[in-house]
Design a protein around this motif. Sequence first.
Motif, short mmCIF file in Angstrom:
data_model
loop_
_atom_site.label_atom_id
_atom_site.label_comp_id
_atom_site.label_asym_id
_atom_site.label_seq_id
_atom_site.Cartn_x
_atom_site.Cartn_y
_atom_site.Cartn_z
N THR A 267 8.87 5.04 -1.64
CA THR A 267 8.57 5.54 -0.30
C THR A 267 7.71 4.57 0.50
OG1 THR A 267 8.71 7.81 -1.13
CG2 THR A 267 7.61 7.48 0.98
N TRP A 268 6.79 3.89 -0.16
CA TRP A 268 5.83 3.05 0.55
C TRP A 268 6.21 1.58 0.61
CZ3 TRP A 268 0.86 5.27 -2.17
CH2 TRP A 268 0.65 6.59 -1.73
N SER A 269 7.27 1.19 -0.04
CA SER A 269 7.68 -0.21 0.02
C SER A 269 8.72 -0.41 1.12
CB SER A 269 8.24 -0.68 -1.33
OG SER A 269 9.42 0.04 -1.66
N ASP A 270 8.87 -1.64 1.55
CA ASP A 270 9.83 -1.99 2.60
C ASP A 270 11.16 -2.31 1.93
OD1 ASP A 270 11.00 -2.65 4.98
OD2 ASP A 270 9.92 -4.53 5.25
N CYS A 271 11.88 -1.24 1.56
CA CYS A 271 13.07 -1.42 0.71
C CYS A 271 14.32 -0.76 1.28
CB CYS A 271 12.79 -0.86 -0.69
SG CYS A 271 12.55 0.94 -0.74
N ASP A 272 14.26 -0.25 2.50
CA ASP A 272 15.41 0.46 3.09
C ASP A 272 15.91 1.58 2.18
OD1 ASP A 272 15.46 -1.06 5.47
OD2 ASP A 272 16.61 -2.64 4.48
N TYR A 322 -6.93 -9.25 8.99
CA TYR A 322 -6.03 -8.12 8.74
C TYR A 322 -4.58 -8.57 8.87
CZ TYR A 322 -3.61 -3.66 9.21
OH TYR A 322 -2.75 -2.62 9.04
N SER A 323 -3.76 -8.12 7.93
CA SER A 323 -2.33 -8.41 7.96
C SER A 323 -1.58 -7.08 7.98
CB SER A 323 -1.91 -9.23 6.73
OG SER A 323 -2.61 -10.46 6.70
N GLN A 324 -0.79 -6.87 9.03
CA GLN A 324 -0.03 -5.63 9.18
C GLN A 324 1.39 -5.85 8.68
OE1 GLN A 324 -0.95 -2.36 10.59
NE2 GLN A 324 0.94 -2.00 9.45
N PHE A 325 1.70 -5.26 7.53
CA PHE A 325 3.05 -5.29 7.02
C PHE A 325 3.80 -4.09 7.58
CE2 PHE A 325 0.77 -8.09 4.26
CZ PHE A 325 1.69 -9.06 3.89
N PRO A 326 5.07 -4.27 7.99
CA PRO A 326 5.73 -3.25 8.82
C PRO A 326 5.89 -1.88 8.17
CG PRO A 326 7.29 -4.94 8.12
CD PRO A 326 5.92 -5.45 7.80
N ALA A 327 6.06 -1.82 6.86
CA ALA A 327 6.25 -0.52 6.21
C ALA A 327 4.96 0.08 5.68
CB ALA A 327 7.28 -0.64 5.08
N GLU A 328 3.82 -0.50 6.05
CA GLU A 328 2.54 0.08 5.66
C GLU A 328 2.42 1.48 6.26
OE1 GLU A 328 0.03 1.10 3.88
OE2 GLU A 328 -0.45 -1.02 3.54
N ILE A 329 1.69 2.37 5.57
CA ILE A 329 1.64 3.77 6.00
C ILE A 329 0.81 3.96 7.26
CG2 ILE A 329 2.11 4.66 3.70
CD1 ILE A 329 -0.83 5.10 3.27
N MET A 330 -0.02 2.98 7.62
CA MET A 330 -0.79 3.02 8.86
C MET A 330 -0.53 1.74 9.65
SD MET A 330 -2.47 5.89 8.68
CE MET A 330 -2.94 7.10 7.44
N ALA A 331 -0.63 1.83 10.97
CA ALA A 331 -0.40 0.65 11.81
C ALA A 331 -1.35 0.67 13.00
CB ALA A 331 1.04 0.60 12.28
#
Length: 381
Positions: A267-272, A322-331
């Motif tokens: 659910t939390w990984s960027d895996c489609d 800070y590095s914002q990865f797109p599938a992180e649960i917060m943005a």
Amino acid sequence: MTDIRPFTLTIDQAELDDLNRRIDRTRWPERETVDGWEQGVPTDRLRRLVDYWRNGYDWRRCEAMLNGFGQYKTLIDEIDVHFLHIRSPHANAMPLLLTHGWPGSVIEFHKVIGPLSDPVAHGGDAADAFHLVVPSLPGFGFSGKPAHSDIGVETIARMWATLMQRLGYDRYVAQGGDWGSAVTVSLGVQAPPGLAGVHLNMMTVMPPDLGSDLDAAEQAAVAKAKHFADVESAYARLQATRPQTIGYLLADSPVGQAGWIYEKLRTWSDCDGEVETIFTDDEMLDTIMLYWLTNSGASSARLYWESMGSFRPHRIDLPLGYSQFPAEIMAPPRKWAEVVFSNIIHWNSLDKGGHFAAFEQPALFVDEIRTCFRQLRRSGA
């Protein structure tokens, strides 16, 4: 005792045999009544992973990998802290403290240890080298389990500062995501002597006034936070309120422990939606095994009971990246962060990656860490 003791991991074969017997005796529920992951892990997906666990997985490979990094233990505040310690071959390397979260472990960082500690061997520059200290949180992995309450992220941050001092590092930087971000934020707030800066790949900040005049980035951030609260946060509420109750399930059933973690990795990984495209079965099961073999389902859940309130804004004046990865649960938008973080030296949004940044996208993670802390190397700040 303040000594640093080498630790060699050797799991007794009887424990692995017991795991196999428990898997063989699993009582499975009926399949879900909808297609997909809406009700949780689909039965056929977990059965497939567990079948590989029982018939194809090799724990000794993971054991050898961890032993190859260099494992140690030291007693801090009555807790035996387990950690990896990898000294760079480059004399001017910067000491870097990496802290994992839940449902993670030191294994999250196994793909970045080489590039961070020995960049030349991985096509990089010696000027970007780090000495690495990668501890297991109390109650997680091979660290000791707290015997009393009040071991939250603030206490752990103080323990980590003691660890770095004990290792002889008088100037270092720290990084974390998930619970690692909360510990790293606490380190930044405490600003112990020697801490030169911090980097996060998860950030929980909200503006003081969420009025109607929000720009597009703010609206997206609010929507993401709401989705997590409404749809994804049940596990956290359970672990924050009844960690002992969920602990009985996780201590007794390897399949229950596997499902509890497998669902979050997906659910939390960027895996489609297809977690096996990001993590191999071995990588997922290595992570699960560090919870199963150490019987740390309950003890790791208790960190939620201790510190759920610590995921809130805290003022930090140290240099922060800070590095914002797109599938992180917060943005969070940068302007929210600037309210509490006065010295942001690096802020970047990536094109791919999720909650388990170092595990999912090691090359991007390494580049972010190098870029952020390069500024502190140049300035000597």
